[in-house]
Structure formats: structure tokens, C-alpha cells
Design a protein around this motif. Sequence first.
Motif, PDB file in Angstrom:
ATOM      1  N   ILE A  10       0.823  -1.362   0.090  1.00 31.89           N
ATOM      2  CA  ILE A  10       0.132  -0.063   0.116  1.00 31.89           C
ATOM      3  C   ILE A  10       0.829   1.163  -0.013  1.00 31.89           C
ATOM      4  N   GLY A  11       1.936   1.107   0.685  1.00 31.35           N
ATOM      5  CA  GLY A  11       2.767   2.354   0.598  1.00 31.35           C
ATOM      6  C   GLY A  11       3.485   2.675  -0.399  1.00 31.35           C
ATOM      7  N   LYS A  12       3.838   1.423  -1.359  1.00 32.33           N
ATOM      8  CA  LYS A  12       4.313   1.548  -2.793  1.00 32.33           C
ATOM      9  C   LYS A  12       3.351   2.126  -3.789  1.00 32.33           C
ATOM     10  N   GLN A  46       3.474   5.639  -6.080  1.00 32.10           N
ATOM     11  CA  GLN A  46       3.045   5.708  -7.563  1.00 32.10           C
ATOM     12  C   GLN A  46       2.186   6.830  -7.811  1.00 32.10           C
ATOM     13  N   PHE A  47       1.124   6.932  -6.919  1.00 36.40           N
ATOM     14  CA  PHE A  47       0.107   7.947  -7.112  1.00 36.40           C
ATOM     15  C   PHE A  47       0.813   9.302  -6.803  1.00 36.40           C
ATOM     16  N   ARG A  59      -6.511  14.431 -10.185  1.00 34.10           N
ATOM     17  CA  ARG A  59      -6.479  12.979  -9.624  1.00 34.10           C
ATOM     18  C   ARG A  59      -5.548  12.119 -10.327  1.00 34.10           C
ATOM     19  N   ALA A  60      -4.908  11.018  -9.571  1.00 37.74           N
ATOM     20  CA  ALA A  60      -3.872  10.264  -9.911  1.00 37.74           C
ATOM     21  C   ALA A  60      -4.676   9.033 -10.705  1.00 37.74           C
ATOM     22  N   VAL A  61      -5.745   8.907 -10.602  1.00 35.79           N
ATOM     23  CA  VAL A  61      -6.561   8.071 -11.661  1.00 35.79           C
ATOM     24  C   VAL A  61      -7.912   8.736 -11.784  1.00 35.79           C
ATOM     25  N   HIS A  62      -8.335   8.484 -13.134  1.00 34.92           N
ATOM     26  CA  HIS A  62      -9.717   9.146 -13.434  1.00 34.92           C
ATOM     27  C   HIS A  62      -9.482  10.698 -13.447  1.00 34.92           C
ATOM     28  N   ALA A  63      -8.503  11.144 -13.803  1.00 30.40           N
ATOM     29  CA  ALA A  63      -8.213  12.464 -13.930  1.00 30.40           C
ATOM     30  C   ALA A  63      -9.130  13.466 -14.718  1.00 30.40           C
ATOM     31  N   LYS A  64      -9.575  13.161 -15.985  1.00 34.25           N
ATOM     32  CA  LYS A  64     -10.457  13.665 -16.824  1.00 34.25           C
ATOM     33  C   LYS A  64     -11.922  13.375 -16.516  1.00 34.25           C
ATOM     34  N   GLN A  87      -4.580  10.250   0.412  1.00 31.19           N
ATOM     35  CA  GLN A  87      -3.675  10.940   0.050  1.00 31.19           C
ATOM     36  C   GLN A  87      -3.610  11.718  -1.099  1.00 31.19           C
ATOM     37  N   SER A  88      -4.181  11.018  -2.364  1.00 34.24           N
ATOM     38  CA  SER A  88      -4.356  11.644  -3.609  1.00 34.24           C
ATOM     39  C   SER A  88      -5.102  12.994  -3.429  1.00 34.24           C
TER      40      SER A  88
END
Length: 362
Positions: free
Chosen positions: A22-24, A28-29, A45-50, A339-340
Motif C-alpha cells: 500500500i505504501g508503494k 506511484q500515485f 486526480r492520480a486516476v480518473h483525472a479527466k 492522500q491523492s
Amino acid sequence: MPQPVRYSPSIEERQPNEAETIGKLDEQFAGIQETTAENYGHGVRAVHAKGHAIARGKLTVKDGLSPELAQGLFARPGDYDALLRFSTQPGDILDDSVNSPRGLAIKVFGVEGERLPGSEGDTTQDFILVNGPIFGAPTAAKFLGNLTMLAKTTDKLEGVKKAMSAVLQPIETGLKAVGLASPTLEQLGGAAPVHPLGETYFSQTPYRHGDYIAKWALFPVSKELTALTGAQIHTAGRPDAIREAMNEALAEHGGTWEVRVQLCLDPEKQPIEDSTVEWKQADTPFITVATLEIGPQPAWVPMESIVTEDRLAFNVWHGLADHQPLGNINRARREPYKQSAERRGRVNGCPMLEQKTLAEVS
């Protein structure tokens, strides 16, 4: 139908080195967000930014549900304000000709009850859904591997991504036609360029459903939405084609979906820890517990919608204890998603504060 499996903490099995993984994941995020913030001068966002659409609507819980369905948010009939955010998967904001899975995040307001840790004092329930029934990795460690691969493509030439998408999309279409769909190929650009409003969206991962265990899905049911099922959006020369298509459709007709619950009846056939295994509807059908309706409205307003997006955060761990996320993929999402959102808020000078009501969402 067999009796559904009752929830117990023992249903989950912790993986070796889970905390380290989870820390890793969070690293990456963070790397994705640092790259995109530098490029855009803005935190995303780190994922689903658009985002492609933000819509306001109403969730209505059905009356007369059976006891195993009338759990948590769905325990009593009633209406709740809701906000929907449609998106696509990458952590960078790409031309819409780069095809990727469609996402839908829902925030339901005015939900009372015992809260999950970290969301105490709030009254919202978040749902995060994708237009496919299975998650792209069986374990948090594999999730980390996939995310590491995708992180390496962040900030790469968009023309290369367009070319990859053009090659992978017909391959994935062929695989899907013979029942061999590949979430990995879809993540890399091989997803079909389908209209988000016609899609069925799945939680993919399991959750506590009060005394039981379930997955959720959102099925389009109004004729205006089902008419768009399978419809493809032509993206050539249109970098924001999805926003344009969403604006056109929602301004004209809005839509209605059904929220359906799929109960775990057999943990061998419906595993908790491996979300790459589809819970077959022949074994445990989806059953309607609520409807979600949005009226005609603009889907995306330049500048205004971006401001709204900046103030919103969604996390599967934000909600009722009765809907606790289950399995190692969900455990792995908890801290990186939190955190993201906080990193995005710091970059934009806009601390993330959970809204109490739909009216507070600008």
C-alpha cells in the motif's frame, strides 16, 4: 435462492506485506500527480483525472425490500440528493481518442448512521463504479504492478498513446466478442469508445451490505439511456468529444438508472479477495434496491465544472460502516485515495472539505 453469506470480519484474509504494498501504491500515485501538476500547473486526480460530466440527481430507495436487501443506506425507503461524476481512467488528461474504461463516482447526501473510520461526522456515501464487472488485478501486489506500468506512460507523447489505442481497440473488441476481455488492454487504450450514458457500471470489488456481503451495479433503464448502450462516440479531431456528447444528451433528456445489489451466496464462487473473478449473474442475480434519476441539465460548463471537480473527492472508504469495503484491493485503495485528494488540494490551494449537502457543491 440460497441464503446469503453473513458478514464477519473473518471473511477477509490479509495478504503478506500488505502494508508495504500500500505504501508503494501511494508512491506511484504521488509520482503521477507530481508529473501532471508540473505539466498542467494544476493538481488533478492520480486516476480518473479527466471528468466528462457532473450531474445532480435523486436517489430513491425502494419500499418493501426483503430483509437481506434492506441494509445500510437501503434499510428504509426514502429520497436522497446525489451527485454523479463521469470520467475516464488515466491519471493524465488526454485526447478522447485515447480510449479507456469509463468511470462513474456517486456521492449521496444526507446519509445517517455509524460511519467508517476517517469519515466520522460526515453524512455522505460514496460509490465508485467502472463499466466492467471485474477489477484489473487479483491482488494489491498485482494492482501495484499495473499502476507502476501505467505510471511510466504518464507524460509520454500523446500521439504514441493515440496510435496504441487505435491498434489495441480492435484487438480488445475481438477478444471481448469471444469472452476473453482483457482489463489490461483496456487500461492501455484498448477500451471501446462507448457513450458513458449507455453503460452499466459495476463496483467490481465487494462490500459489506449490512449483515451481508454484496457487489453493486448501476443499470441504465430509461429509454433515452438504453438507446445509447453500445453507441460509440466519434473522437477523431475532437479532443473533448465525450464532454460534447454528454452535454448534448443530458441537456436534452437526463436519465434513470437502477441501483442493483448482487449478494454473496457462496464465497467459493463469489470470492472476497480476488476481484478478477466475476460473480456470475446466473449464480447470484442483481436485484434492484433503488433508482437514480437526473433531469435535463448541462453536463459540463467550461471553468465552472473544473472548479466543482477541484472541490470534490470520492473514496470507497467514505461512508457507512454498513458498507465497509472488503478485500485486499479495497484495503489497498484506502490510504492512496485519501492522500491523492489531499495532494490535489495542496497543489490547488483548496483543502478538501466534505460537503454536507448538494447545495454546498458549487
